[in-house]
Design a protein around this motif. Sequence first.
Motif, PDB file in Angstrom:
ATOM      1  N   ASP A 365       0.864  -1.391   0.051  1.00  0.00           N
ATOM      2  CA  ASP A 365      -0.008   0.127  -0.064  1.00  0.00           C
ATOM      3  C   ASP A 365       0.826   1.222   0.263  1.00  0.00           C
ATOM      4  O   ASP A 365       0.186   2.413   0.125  1.00  0.00           O
ATOM      5  N   VAL A 366       2.224   1.182  -0.257  1.00  0.00           N
ATOM      6  CA  VAL A 366       2.810   2.163  -0.451  1.00  0.00           C
ATOM      7  C   VAL A 366       2.802   3.078  -1.684  1.00  0.00           C
ATOM      8  O   VAL A 366       2.887   2.403  -2.469  1.00  0.00           O
ATOM      9  N   ASP A 367       2.534   4.200  -1.620  1.00  0.00           N
ATOM     10  CA  ASP A 367       2.164   5.076  -2.823  1.00  0.00           C
ATOM     11  C   ASP A 367       3.539   6.077  -3.225  1.00  0.00           C
ATOM     12  O   ASP A 367       3.565   6.908  -2.521  1.00  0.00           O
ATOM     13  N   GLY A 399      10.072  -5.253  11.769  1.00  0.00           N
ATOM     14  CA  GLY A 399       9.095  -5.376  10.412  1.00  0.00           C
ATOM     15  C   GLY A 399      10.188  -5.972   9.428  1.00  0.00           C
ATOM     16  O   GLY A 399      11.009  -5.747   9.081  1.00  0.00           O
ATOM     17  N   SER A 400       9.130  -6.593   8.362  1.00  0.00           N
ATOM     18  CA  SER A 400       9.913  -7.246   7.298  1.00  0.00           C
ATOM     19  C   SER A 400       9.835  -6.231   5.855  1.00  0.00           C
ATOM     20  O   SER A 400      10.455  -6.767   5.156  1.00  0.00           O
ATOM     21  N   ASP A 401       8.922  -5.083   5.886  1.00  0.00           N
ATOM     22  CA  ASP A 401       8.933  -4.328   4.799  1.00  0.00           C
ATOM     23  C   ASP A 401       8.785  -2.894   5.450  1.00  0.00           C
ATOM     24  O   ASP A 401       8.449  -2.755   6.608  1.00  0.00           O
ATOM     25  N   SER A 403       6.537   0.360   5.525  1.00  0.00           N
ATOM     26  CA  SER A 403       5.187   0.693   5.579  1.00  0.00           C
ATOM     27  C   SER A 403       5.010   2.350   5.276  1.00  0.00           C
ATOM     28  O   SER A 403       5.938   2.854   5.278  1.00  0.00           O
ATOM     29  N   PRO A 404       3.886   2.545   4.733  1.00  0.00           N
ATOM     30  CA  PRO A 404       3.622   4.088   4.793  1.00  0.00           C
ATOM     31  C   PRO A 404       3.853   4.692   5.895  1.00  0.00           C
ATOM     32  O   PRO A 404       4.320   6.022   5.970  1.00  0.00           O
ATOM     33  N   ALA A 405       3.330   4.119   7.151  1.00  0.00           N
ATOM     34  CA  ALA A 405       3.623   5.052   8.383  1.00  0.00           C
ATOM     35  C   ALA A 405       5.358   5.155   8.455  1.00  0.00           C
ATOM     36  O   ALA A 405       5.838   6.026   9.111  1.00  0.00           O
ATOM     37  N   ASP A 406       6.142   4.155   8.305  1.00  0.00           N
ATOM     38  CA  ASP A 406       7.682   4.243   8.272  1.00  0.00           C
ATOM     39  C   ASP A 406       8.010   5.549   7.542  1.00  0.00           C
ATOM     40  O   ASP A 406       8.748   6.234   7.902  1.00  0.00           O
ATOM     41  N   LEU A 407       7.307   5.664   6.219  1.00  0.00           N
ATOM     42  CA  LEU A 407       7.873   6.747   5.380  1.00  0.00           C
ATOM     43  C   LEU A 407       7.445   8.025   5.992  1.00  0.00           C
ATOM     44  O   LEU A 407       7.989   9.123   5.835  1.00  0.00           O
ATOM     45  N   ASP A 408       6.122   8.071   6.497  1.00  0.00           N
ATOM     46  CA  ASP A 408       5.620   9.336   7.291  1.00  0.00           C
ATOM     47  C   ASP A 408       6.620   9.778   8.212  1.00  0.00           C
ATOM     48  O   ASP A 408       6.928  10.864   8.425  1.00  0.00           O
ATOM     49  N   LYS A 626      -5.160  10.586  -0.298  1.00  0.00           N
ATOM     50  CA  LYS A 626      -4.307   9.468  -0.470  1.00  0.00           C
ATOM     51  C   LYS A 626      -2.977   9.282  -0.041  1.00  0.00           C
ATOM     52  O   LYS A 626      -2.348  10.466  -0.436  1.00  0.00           O
ATOM     53  N   GLY A 627      -2.453   8.451   0.561  1.00  0.00           N
ATOM     54  CA  GLY A 627      -1.096   8.425   0.739  1.00  0.00           C
ATOM     55  C   GLY A 627      -0.731   8.887   2.252  1.00  0.00           C
ATOM     56  O   GLY A 627      -1.556   8.999   3.027  1.00  0.00           O
ATOM     57  N   ASN A 628       0.329   9.055   2.570  1.00  0.00           N
ATOM     58  CA  ASN A 628       0.824   9.342   3.791  1.00  0.00           C
ATOM     59  C   ASN A 628       1.952  10.492   4.094  1.00  0.00           C
ATOM     60  O   ASN A 628       2.469  10.626   5.509  1.00  0.00           O
ATOM     61  N   LEU A 629       2.326  11.001   3.086  1.00  0.00           N
ATOM     62  CA  LEU A 629       3.430  11.982   3.203  1.00  0.00           C
ATOM     63  C   LEU A 629       2.793  13.440   3.069  1.00  0.00           C
ATOM     64  O   LEU A 629       2.334  13.702   2.070  1.00  0.00           O
ATOM     65  N   PRO A 630       3.452  14.165   4.328  1.00  0.00           N
ATOM     66  CA  PRO A 630       2.770  15.715   3.925  1.00  0.00           C
ATOM     67  C   PRO A 630       3.831  16.430   3.179  1.00  0.00           C
ATOM     68  O   PRO A 630       5.032  15.936   2.512  1.00  0.00           O
ATOM     69  N   LEU A 631       3.658  17.568   2.958  1.00  0.00           N
ATOM     70  CA  LEU A 631       4.626  18.499   1.885  1.00  0.00           C
ATOM     71  C   LEU A 631       5.336  19.426   2.967  1.00  0.00           C
ATOM     72  O   LEU A 631       6.575  19.001   3.318  1.00  0.00           O
ATOM     73  N   GLU A 632       4.891  20.839   3.082  1.00  0.00           N
ATOM     74  CA  GLU A 632       5.634  21.596   3.820  1.00  0.00           C
ATOM     75  C   GLU A 632       5.163  21.769   5.277  1.00  0.00           C
ATOM     76  O   GLU A 632       3.989  22.247   5.172  1.00  0.00           O
TER      77      GLU A 632
END
Length: 637
Positions: A365-367, A399-401, A403-408, A626-632
């Motif tokens: 589910d990582v975008d 974890g084995s991969d 996740s979107p939360a890790d990227l966030d 959608k997704g999990n990362l903000p911008l500024e």
Amino acid sequence: MKNQSGAPPPPAPPAAEQLMWPLVLILVFFALWSVQRTGDTTAPRVVAYSEVKALIGQGRVTAATLEENAIEVTLGDATQESSERVRAITPHQSDPELLPLLEREGVMVTAQKPAEPSVLVWLLPWLLILVFYVWISRKMMGGGLSGGLPGGIGDFIGGRSTKPTKPTRKITFDDVAGQDMAKREVSELVEFLRDPDRFRRVGATVPHGVLLMGPPGTGKTLLARALAGEADVPFFSTSGSEFIEVFVGVGAGRVRQMFEEARKQAPAIIFIDELDSIGRTRGTGLGGGHDEREQTLNQILAELDGFTAREAVVVLAATNRPDVLDPALLRPGRFDRHVTLSLPDKVARRAILDVHIKDIPLRHDVDLDQVAAGTPGFSGADLKNLLNEAAITAARRSGSDVSPADLDDARDKVMMGTVRTMAIQPDERHRLAVHEAGHAAAAFYSPDADPLYKVTIIPRGHSLGSTHMLPENERHTLPEAYLRVQLTTLLAGRVAEKLFLGSVSSGADDDIRRATALARSMVSRWGMDPDIGPVDLRESEDHPFLGQQIARPRSFADATAARVDKAVIDLLRAAEKQAMRVLEDHRPQVLLLIERLEADETLGFDAIKSCLSTGTTVHPFAKPRKGNLPLEPEKGQ
């Protein structure tokens, strides 16, 4: 392995030859020490001084030898094999009873003069001087008769710059993502290095000097290595700081050796990183035209002029500060081709992420498109660091991969720092919630603002809280309406404190600084004040690559500066009034957001919308993401 000329490299000196001199010196030392120990090899038995006196009183001592700090006695007849020698250390104060006791017992007394200093004591300093002389001679001669030890004067002058580097993995243009324009500009050099005769037949001369310019982390060194990998030629890599040494002339010598070696192995590429460390404008240093840096620069200029048409050597240099380079470096015939590597846009960031995720397992589910959209202003190095931090976070939770939360979490950590564990008092926590809710509400109710992503009061780095916004598209120009909304959003946190708490705090320090800088740019740079008009009235300018403010002399009157200050204040006052109107018109919704934020600490867009959209009309940009990362981060205290 052979070099480009076919000659095998010189053999490394055997380890036995390198250890020869230390072994010889050790043998000499023990030989001298053994000479000093020759003579009587039977060592006396060491006892206490009181025991020696007792033996004398018993009449068992026949002879005694008095030394400066010791006494040695012989028990029994010295001519018999059964005799024994006993030794003791005498007290620091002389014993007045010792001599009368010896005379009374009839002991033969012998006084021994102090021992002469050992010949080793006299020879040791000279041996050390001799060792140092032999060592420095061998270093200066590059190893002498032992076959050339590493670290000689040749290595000192040449440094690492005279040795072509070979990466463990061949780097090509496929590894350089997000810099398509820069790759197109240097791609013709690949054809020149592969087949230089094809260009010479038609009289074409390919530039020998190419200057790579751009912010840190945009891939200047990677592009140079990819050029060498595509052409499959030797790659000489060095840094400008390696040419600078204490000894004058060493840098110029290193330049000569590097260019000579590159000519021998041509076609080849020379890459000089951080060219501005040695290529600054001459005549500004304390050393005038004779200091080490300027001599090195003069040698580089001479070597660039010394290339002939048949020498297929390309010199690439990288710098973050092209504005400080000497004009002689940039004239035609030297570094006359300039390639700019800019920060990647959204599409380029997506391509860079594809390069760096090859060895990183991602959850389904990582975008990555959303990750690229949420990282404007990130360089290639920043994106690589982002993925690495996300992988570390995943490993920390076993974890084995990724996740979107890790990227966030990794994105927040790269942008604002690690989460701080600090004790915040309840009243201060409430003020933080009020402050951040003001930012979020002003952005939510302003049609020209970027859509909200999340708001948090968790401290990170130097920030106690932040409001994140995620734009729909990349912005290359900033409309005046958008800038005015930015001012309103920046000042809304302070306005919320004044409206809901009755007082303001120092938490708006960064907001006021950023709002003032933005308003001053609107007036003095972009001509957005109708009274002053389109006049360049700035007192500083942004560095094209580093993003830093560089002061410049004022070219306008004090009265004009006063008008600029008044226009800036008017802009900020108007933005503050607009923020006050927005918050007063939606007081119940903002209070609900404050309560919810204080309870949950972090709210996503859906939670923000549920609090602020009750009985209101949501502006068209405020839609679920959608997704999990903000911008500024819109606000950082």
